[in-house]
Write a protein that holds these residues in place. Structure first.
Motif, mmCIF file in Angstrom:
data_model
loop_
_atom_site.group_PDB
_atom_site.id
_atom_site.type_symbol
_atom_site.label_atom_id
_atom_site.label_comp_id
_atom_site.label_asym_id
_atom_site.label_seq_id
_atom_site.Cartn_x
_atom_site.Cartn_y
_atom_site.Cartn_z
ATOM 1 N N ARG A 1 0.834 -1.211 0.000
ATOM 2 C CA ARG A 1 0.000 0.000 0.000
ATOM 3 C C ARG A 1 0.865 1.255 0.000
ATOM 4 O O ARG A 1 0.568 2.221 -0.685
ATOM 5 N N GLU A 2 1.934 1.231 0.790
ATOM 6 C CA GLU A 2 2.854 2.375 0.828
ATOM 7 C C GLU A 2 3.464 2.614 -0.551
ATOM 8 O O GLU A 2 3.520 3.742 -1.039
ATOM 9 N N SER A 3 3.904 1.536 -1.181
ATOM 10 C CA SER A 3 4.531 1.639 -2.498
ATOM 11 C C SER A 3 3.546 2.165 -3.539
ATOM 12 O O SER A 3 3.861 3.081 -4.297
ATOM 13 N N TRP A 4 2.333 1.579 -3.592
ATOM 14 C CA TRP A 4 1.327 2.037 -4.555
ATOM 15 C C TRP A 4 0.868 3.456 -4.251
ATOM 16 O O TRP A 4 0.610 4.244 -5.155
ATOM 17 N N GLY A 5 0.785 3.807 -2.978
ATOM 18 C CA GLY A 5 0.400 5.167 -2.596
ATOM 19 C C GLY A 5 1.415 6.184 -3.078
ATOM 20 O O GLY A 5 1.048 7.258 -3.559
ATOM 21 N N ASP A 6 2.693 5.839 -2.966
ATOM 22 C CA ASP A 6 3.749 6.737 -3.459
ATOM 23 C C ASP A 6 3.681 6.876 -4.976
ATOM 24 O O ASP A 6 3.853 7.969 -5.516
ATOM 25 N N ARG A 7 3.435 5.761 -5.673
ATOM 26 C CA ARG A 7 3.351 5.809 -7.142
ATOM 27 C C ARG A 7 2.147 6.602 -7.619
ATOM 28 O O ARG A 7 2.235 7.362 -8.578
ATOM 29 N N ALA A 8 1.009 6.414 -6.969
ATOM 30 C CA ALA A 8 -0.229 7.074 -7.401
ATOM 31 C C ALA A 8 -0.238 8.553 -7.013
ATOM 32 O O ALA A 8 -0.909 9.347 -7.663
ATOM 33 N N GLY A 9 0.496 8.898 -5.997
ATOM 34 C CA GLY A 9 0.554 10.285 -5.551
ATOM 35 C C GLY A 9 -0.398 10.520 -4.395
ATOM 36 O O GLY A 9 -1.603 10.439 -4.560
ATOM 37 N N ARG A 10 0.165 10.814 -3.259
ATOM 38 C CA ARG A 10 -0.658 11.012 -2.063
ATOM 39 C C ARG A 10 -1.297 12.390 -2.024
ATOM 40 O O ARG A 10 -2.225 12.626 -1.254
ATOM 41 N N THR A 11 -0.800 13.299 -2.842
ATOM 42 C CA THR A 11 -1.365 14.648 -2.901
ATOM 43 C C THR A 11 -1.622 15.031 -4.347
ATOM 44 O O THR A 11 -1.095 14.411 -5.268
ATOM 45 N N PHE A 12 -2.450 16.062 -4.527
ATOM 46 C CA PHE A 12 -2.687 16.617 -5.856
ATOM 47 C C PHE A 12 -2.936 18.106 -5.699
ATOM 48 O O PHE A 12 -3.212 18.596 -4.604
ATOM 49 N N GLU A 13 -2.779 18.845 -6.796
ATOM 50 C CA GLU A 13 -2.999 20.281 -6.756
ATOM 51 C C GLU A 13 -4.341 20.627 -7.364
ATOM 52 O O GLU A 13 -4.709 20.109 -8.402
ATOM 53 N N ALA A 14 -5.064 21.502 -6.674
ATOM 54 C CA ALA A 14 -6.351 21.982 -7.170
ATOM 55 C C ALA A 14 -6.530 23.419 -6.691
ATOM 56 O O ALA A 14 -6.424 23.685 -5.495
ATOM 57 N N GLY A 15 -6.767 24.309 -7.619
ATOM 58 C CA GLY A 15 -6.969 25.709 -7.253
ATOM 59 C C GLY A 15 -5.748 26.330 -6.613
ATOM 60 O O GLY A 15 -5.875 27.204 -5.760
ATOM 61 N N GLY A 16 -4.565 25.878 -7.011
ATOM 62 C CA GLY A 16 -3.327 26.415 -6.456
ATOM 63 C C GLY A 16 -2.994 25.890 -5.067
ATOM 64 O O GLY A 16 -2.046 26.367 -4.451
ATOM 65 N N ARG A 17 -3.760 24.939 -4.579
ATOM 66 C CA ARG A 17 -3.496 24.368 -3.259
ATOM 67 C C ARG A 17 -3.100 22.906 -3.388
ATOM 68 O O ARG A 17 -3.538 22.216 -4.294
ATOM 69 N N LYS A 18 -2.287 22.443 -2.465
ATOM 70 C CA LYS A 18 -1.890 21.039 -2.416
ATOM 71 C C LYS A 18 -2.839 20.319 -1.466
ATOM 72 O O LYS A 18 -2.955 20.685 -0.302
ATOM 73 N N ILE A 19 -3.526 19.297 -1.982
ATOM 74 C CA ILE A 19 -4.535 18.591 -1.206
ATOM 75 C C ILE A 19 -4.122 17.129 -1.049
ATOM 76 O O ILE A 19 -3.704 16.492 -2.012
ATOM 77 N N THR A 20 -4.279 16.607 0.158
ATOM 78 C CA THR A 20 -3.973 15.206 0.435
ATOM 79 C C THR A 20 -5.168 14.348 0.041
ATOM 80 O O THR A 20 -6.299 14.654 0.402
ATOM 81 N N ARG A 21 -4.908 13.283 -0.714
ATOM 82 C CA ARG A 21 -5.992 12.363 -1.112
ATOM 83 C C ARG A 21 -6.456 11.547 0.082
ATOM 84 O O ARG A 21 -5.642 11.108 0.883
ATOM 85 N N ASN A 22 -7.763 11.299 0.147
ATOM 86 C CA ASN A 22 -8.240 10.384 1.176
ATOM 87 C C ASN A 22 -7.938 8.959 0.706
ATOM 88 O O ASN A 22 -7.587 8.730 -0.443
#
Length: 75
Positions: free
Chosen positions: A39-60
């Motif tokens: 899960r840690e490995s796949w989470g790192d590959r998929a990206g634990r955060t993303f940018e939206a509206g100029g903000r960095k958001i953590t994925r649930n």
């Protein structure tokens, strides 16, 4: 049901009105089947955060599982 409406029936072996069908989410089932390390490995590959509206958001976890699952299905 017949007792509640005080109706008599010839037989009591009617099929259920609603059939039980699994409503599972394949991404969550796949994610839950992984080890913590996977899960840690796949989470790192998929990206634990993303940018939206100029903000960095953590994925649930649900969105992270879905993103990782989609990546794992690609050839």
């Amino acid at each position: 049901h017949s007792v509640a409406r005080r109706k008599s029936q010839e037989t009591a072996d009617a099929p259920p009105i609603i059939e039980e069908t699994p409503q599972g989410d394949p991404a969550r089932e796949w994610w839950n089947g992984l080890t913590d390390q996977e899960r840690e490995s796949w989470g790192d590959r998929a990206g634990r955060t993303f940018e939206a509206g100029g903000r960095k958001i953590t994925r649930n976890e649900r969105d992270l599982a879905r993103a990782a699952y989609e990546m794992s299905c690609q050839p």
